[in-house]
Design a protein around this motif. Structure first.
Motif, PDB file in Angstrom:
ATOM      1  N   GLY B 164       0.795  -1.209   0.000  1.00 34.89           N
ATOM      2  CA  GLY B 164       0.000   0.000   0.000  1.00 34.89           C
ATOM      3  C   GLY B 164       0.834   1.268   0.000  1.00 34.89           C
ATOM      4  N   GLU B 165       0.130   2.408  -0.097  1.00 40.12           N
ATOM      5  CA  GLU B 165       0.784   3.712  -0.133  1.00 40.12           C
ATOM      6  C   GLU B 165       1.471   4.004   1.198  1.00 40.12           C
ATOM      7  N   LEU B 259       3.282  -1.476  -4.347  1.00 43.20           N
ATOM      8  CA  LEU B 259       2.023  -0.939  -4.841  1.00 43.20           C
ATOM      9  C   LEU B 259       1.404  -1.774  -5.949  1.00 43.20           C
ATOM     10  N   ARG B 262      -2.286  -6.324  -4.493  1.00 42.28           N
ATOM     11  CA  ARG B 262      -2.871  -6.187  -3.156  1.00 42.28           C
ATOM     12  C   ARG B 262      -2.549  -7.367  -2.249  1.00 42.28           C
TER      13      ARG B 262
END
Lengths: 339, 407, 432
Positions: B164-165, B259, B262
């Protein structure tokens, strides 16, 4: 038996050399025990309970056959097999029949020379994911790590499914369901895939079953059924019709509770009479006593009772009948007529 | 066992001579042995044929050419589920060789360190190493493999923490991620011109050896001592770095990308958890055995050698390098090679942790999917047999070369 | 030092000075610490690093170990008792000890049988391991395999009895004929034994096991650590004679015999045990006549015995090669034939040299019996990985179980290797 094992070791089977391969039915009768191959442990289908006694849906088929042939549902020797050993165990004669949620496929039937004697569970491959992963469809699993039991048709279906949808995945091959469960719970894979009945059974054994969901996609057809060796049609018939008798019994309303009563005298339903041996000679044609089906049904009940007791909605596994309902109820169970 | 017997009267051959005459007795025994062998093979072969015929099976290797149908998680060569079973077996062969090679290298390092430290004058270190050796030698390697695999999968965090970010976990130096599915490290990407850099690097490594040889020769011929340490380092680094920049930095690093996906980190080089478990378990287990070999080897060099060398005025480091080690190696290397052989054979336990070596692909999934048990197991044994015969052959060559040349 | 003889001194000491203790830096614990822990500064650093490692290990392990919970019925209960504290859930051991030791299908009312067999094992092994014990005890050692077989498997007592009778008759025949010719005695003995077994096999009725004193337990019900022990002991004891035969065969001057032995040994040593177990699992059944009742346990015993005998053969070959050639020549010059020379001169010495190697093979083999868990037998590792970790109650209890398994193996293997070292010192008959 014990003696032959021991002396067989000493004389390298010198004693038994030249013993011709007899028909399986005669072997089983002579031995007084049925050797039945089952899984090494899948709750609901075949697993030893805390007393070491085998229980489950597949186990019930073994017991029914033993009851039909030998008149005693406990005269079964359960041989745990893995995906790797099951076919050798059957082909080499170590077991007389295999009731190990095995999918009926063309190659197994034709190339590996086995005889599937019917289908006792219509299944399909599904995926289980932790709820907090937020996945709602198997098509969202691009790039996921998938735990998969090796040596099963699910492994091939999985490859096909991901290839067809043009998404990638990383397989984590595991040998037994127990191992798959541990890997999945430890988070070594994002999703666990196997037959959806197996998923339900596995999830039922979790501490918090509610934290895991089974995705809606069913990616394959998995007709599971017992199988025997090719070429011994008499034995194949015994297993096939024992299974059919369980299915027919449910359709005809014969249960473990009323089977003795119905079998005591010929009633007014001819097919029930033929099934239970009060009319005609179906048992004799199979080379079994006339009350073979009575014994088989009395062992664990009819198909519906076995289903409810082991994997039905009242059990922790909680499977609905679905495809496995009688054809009269919109399912696929359809026993050929007993006549 | 030929014995010279009195010349007997050649009055023909009697049947009893088959037992009593040493000239014929060996023939009798060999005849019996041959007969027993033939009978045994015929008996087993006949059983096999009968059983296969009853089961309606035959022996056929055609399955090797059909699509395997399954996927493999760690492959060094191109492979997908449409590749043939033979290709899958090759993937397994290469994976076996990879883990065996890695484990041999690290086991040697562990073993040498532990073996030398077991002879250390330092009591604590000595006892600690003895503890290490005893604990690891006396517990089955399968248990170690499973324990280490469990440590990796249970103790290390899942990869989602890195994703994730705004990840919960920082990657080490921004490029290394330790997850329960494996370790992610940057992978080198080669562009045009990278071959030149690699070639220059290899050339400089060769150059170092050449320089050292030259220095030794000069020392023996003229007594002039050249410095060795810093010129070696310079030869190793300078030309490669120069060429690297001249060619316009053709090698870059592919970082694990948090990124792209998922579920997992993508990109970089993923060293899967099964490989790590197997690699580490095999090396630490075999390392304990190698430690004992190293210790025995050093102890086998008699103390007189050390004293003689010291009497000649050699410094302790030179004594170790010039006197003890060459003699100890003669004792250490043969068992070391058989330990390498053990690593290769023990790598077959990969199947316990799902690493796709030859036992897991050919002897596992292919066997399961095709049901060709006999063929698969035969091929599997053939592979290991070839490997171990090759290693034994190498060992014999070495032993002959290192044999004490006594006069 | 002293100037007692100097005449210039008026005072002459009449008694010895008391021995003085060495300076504190040169004796006692201080000196020990200095010499052993901090001889040089580099070594001192090493000590500190080592101590730190030990501290870290203990700091992690001890609270976990000492804070263990022993009495709960499931992992969830155990976690509740611990309430987030560090501690082990050893209750999995108290809850499932019988499964870990005996497997999950061995009838619990018969646990005393393998336990008794295990205790008797020590009585049987004692005269083999310690030469000082009365030799008569070896009779019990000879009887032990049959007693243990009967105890563990149960069933009719006539099966082990007829097997024993076969061996006894075979031995008597051997004794009778060996004086005239070794070969006659050897093969005569084997034939006699086989005759007895065959006759015995016919005489014992098929259903003899049904009402036997000890209820029969099928092989597949064996499991847990008991299975490891049984496989280890059975296979090592079976592979010893085989290994000796193979080693002699490999040294033989008969090219055919030698060739057979070399091929066998190199083949078996060249492949991993797991592939041999695959053979036992998926291939070997095809090599026996149908219905011969050779079950998985027996097939595994056959393969592991083959495996072990090849390694033992190599060890013994080393022992044979290490004997000075003079011993062989001495045997020949005494006029002994090959079997006599081997039995009386060569083998006793060669075996003595080989003992440490044989023990190493035995320890390695015992450890390798865990591999049977891969072919779906429920040995100790198989029990842990299968039924116990998969059960709802104990899903997630790894370290306690692995610690238990490692400890069991460690105790046995370390014990054996210590014994072997003791024996080596004991057997040092050469005078150096």
């Amino acid at each position: 038996m014990k003696k032959t094992i021991f002396l067989g070791a000493l004389t390298v089977a010198g004693l038994t050399a030249g013993a011709a391969a007899a028909a399986t039915l005669d072997d089983v009768k002579a031995r007084g025990k049925l050797n039945c191959g089952v899984t090494t442990g899948l709750v609901g289908f075949a697993a030893p309970d805390s007393n070491g006694e085998w229980k489950g849906f597949d186990v019930a088929v073994c017991r029914a056959v033993a009851a039909a042939v030998l008149g005693d549902p406990t005269a079964v020797e359960f041989v745990p097999t893995t995906g790797k050993t099951r076919f050798t165990a059957l082909a080499s004669g170590e077991v007389d029949m295999l009731a190990r949620n095995t999918t009926w496929t063309f190659t197994r039937d034709v190339d590996l020379k086995f005889e599937f004697t019917g289908i006792n569970y219509y299944d399909g491959q599904g995926f289980m994911v932790p709820k907090d992963l937020g996945v709602s469809s198997a098509k969202e699993l691009d790039g996921a790590t998938v735990c998969i039991q090796t040596g099963t048709t699910t492994e091939l279906n999985l490859a096909d499914f991901f290839r067809k949808n043009n998404i990638s995945y990383e397989p984590v091959p595991i040998e037994t369901n127990a191992e798959g469960q541990q890997q999945y719970l430890a988070g070594a894979c994002d999703t666990y895939t196997t037959d959806s009945s197996g998923l339900a059974a596995t999830r039922a054994a979790f501490e918090n079953p509610g934290d895991h969901v089974i995705l809606p996609e069913i990616v394959s057809k998995e007709p599971l059924g017992p199988l025997v060796r090719h070429g011994d049609n008499e034995w194949g018939d015994v297993v096939r019709w024992t299974l059919n008798s369980l299915v027919a019994a449910e359709e005809l309303g014969v249960t473990s509770a009323n089977v003795e009563e119905l079998a005591s005298a010929a009633g007014d339903k001819p097919e029930v009479n033929r099934l239970l041996g009060t009319e005609g000679n179906l048992g004799e044609q199979l080379g079994l006593p006339a009350d073979w089906a009575v014994k088989a049904i009395a062992a664990n009940g009819n198909y519906g009772e076995i289903f409810e007791k082991n994997i039905g909605e009242s059990t922790p596994i909680g499977l609905a009948r679905g495809l496995n309902a009688q054809w009269t109820d919109g399912g696929l169970l359809y026993s050929p007529p007993f006549r | 066992m030929t014995t010279i017997t009195d010349p007997q009267k050649q009055d023909g051959f009697r049947l009893s001579m088959l037992i009593n005459d040493t000239r014929y007795r060996s023939l009798t025994f060999q005849g019996i042995a041959l007969l027993a062998l033939i009978v045994a093979i015929a008996y087993l072969g006949n059983n096999l044929m009968t059983n296969l015929r009853t089961a309606g099976l035959n022996i056929s290797f055609e399955f090797l050419g059909t699509p395997a149908g399954y996927d493999i998680n760690q492959t060094l060569i191109d492979y997908n589920s449409q590749s043939t079973n033979l290709r899958a077996a090759w993937v397994g062969v290469i994976n076996t060789l990879l883990v065996a090679f890695l484990a041999c290298a690290t086991a040697t390092i562990f073993g040498v360190i532990a073996g030398v430290l077991r002879l250390s004058p330092n009591w604590v270190v000595r006892k600690l190493m003895a503890l290490y050796v005893e604990i690891f030698r006396n517990v089955p390697v399968l248990i170690w493999i499973i324990i280490i695999y469990t440590i990796v999968t249970v103790v290390l965090p899942g990869p989602r923490g890195y994703l994730g970010e705004d990840p919960e976990r920082e990657m080490l130096l921004g490029m290394f991620a330790f997850t329960n599915r494996g370790v992610y490290v940057p992978a080198p990407i080669s562009e045009a011109g990278s071959a030149v850099v690699v070639a220059v690097f290899i050339a400089s490594v060769i150059g170092i050896f050449a320089y050292r040889r030259y220095a030794t020769k000069l020392l023996y011929d003229t007594g002039k001592l050249l410095p060795v340490g810093w010129p070696s380092l310079a030869i190793l680094i300078v030309p490669t770095v120069l060429v690297y920049y001249i060619m316009g930095q053709p090698i870059s690093l592919d970082m694990p990308d948090p990124l792209a996906n998922r579920f997992n980190l993508k990109g970089g080089l993923q060293i899967g958890a099964p490989l790590i478990a197997l690699w580490f378990a095999l090396s630490i287990y075999t390392g304990a055995f190698i430690a004992e070999n190293v210790r025995a080897g050093i102890l086998a060099v008699s103390k007189g050698q050390t004293e003689a060398a010291a009497a000649l005025g050699l410094r302790p480091r030179r004594i170790m390098g010039l006197v003890i080690l060459p003699q100890a190696l003669r004792v250490i290397i043969p068992p070391l090679i058989s330990n390498y052989l053990n690593i290769t054979k023990n790598s077959s336990l990969a199947i316990a942790v799902g690493y796709a070596d030859i036992t897991a692909t050919l002897g596992g999934i292919t066997l399961n999917q095709t049901g060709r048990a006999i063929e698969c197991v035969l091929l599997l044994m053939l592979f290991y047999l070839v490997i171990s015969l090759l290693i034994s052959a190498g060992m014999n060559v070495y032993n002959n070369a290192m044999k004490l040349k006594e006069r | 030092m002293s100037d007692t003889h100097s005449e210039s001194v008026a005072y002459v000491r009449e008694s010895f000075i008391e021995e003085q203790p060495a300076p504190i830096t040169a004796a006692g614990p201080f000196k020990w610490v200095k010499d052993n822990l901090f001889p040089t500064w580099l070594n001192g650093l090493l000590t500190i690093v080592a101590l730190y490692i030990i501290y870290q290990l203990l700091a992690g392990f001890l609270p976990w170990f000492l804070g263990g919970v022993w009495t709960t019925g499931s992992l969830a209960e155990c976690r509740e008792v611990l309430q987030g504290e560090v501690g082990a859930c050893f209750s999995v051991l108290t809850d499932r000890w019988h499964q870990l030791l005996f497997g999950f299908t061995y009838p619990s009312e018969f646990y005393w049988r393998p336990t008794l067999a295990f205790v008797l094992l020590f009585v049987a092994l004692a005269p083999v391991l310690f030469f000082d014990l009365p030799r008569k005890m070896l009779i019990f050692t000879g009887l032990y395999p049959f007693i243990a077989f009967w105890l563990i498997w149960g069933g009719t007592i006539f099966a082990p009895l007829s097997a024993l009778l076969g061996f006894v008759v075979g031995y008597l025949v051997y004794e009778k004929f060996v004086k005239s010719s070794f070969a006659a005695g050897f093969f005569g003995g084997i034939v006699a034994a086989i005759v007895i077994w065959t006759v015995g096999g016919w005489l014992i009725p098929e259903n003899a096991s049904e009402n036997a004193m000890l209820t029969a337990v099928p092989s597949r019900d064996l499991g847990g650590f008991m299975l490891n022990m049984m496989l280890g002991i059975t296979c090592v004891s079976l592979s010893l004679p085989l290994g000796i035969a193979l080693a002699l065969g490999r040294q033989s001057h008969l090219p055919l015999v030698k060739w057979i032995c070399v091929v066998f040994i190199e083949f078996v040593r060249g492949v991993p045990l797991i592939t041999l177990l695959f053979v036992a699992n998926v291939m070997l059944a095809y090599f026996f006549p149908p219905g011969s009742g050779v079950d998985l346990f027996l097939r595994v015993v056959i393969m592991i015995t083959m495996f072990a005998s090849a390694y033992i053969a190599e060890v013994i070959r080393g022992g044979l090669a290490a004997l000075p050639k003079g011993q062989y020549e001495a045997g020949d010059s005494l006029g002994l034939d090959y079997p006599q020379a081997m039995r009386l001169i060569i083998l006793p010495q060669a075996l003595k040299i080989s003992i440490p190697g044989i023990v190493n093979v035995a320890v390695g083999l015992f450890k390798d019996t865990t591999l049977v868990s891969i072919i779906s037998m429920f040995d100790l590792v198989g029990m842990i990985r299968g039924p116990i970790l998969a059960s709802t109650d104990w899903n997630g209890v790894y370290w306690e179980l692995f610690l238990f398994a490692s400890a069991l193996f460690f105790v046995v293997c370390y014990g054996i290797s210590q014994y072997s070292q003791w024996l080596e010192r004991r057997l040092e008959t050469d005078h150096r």
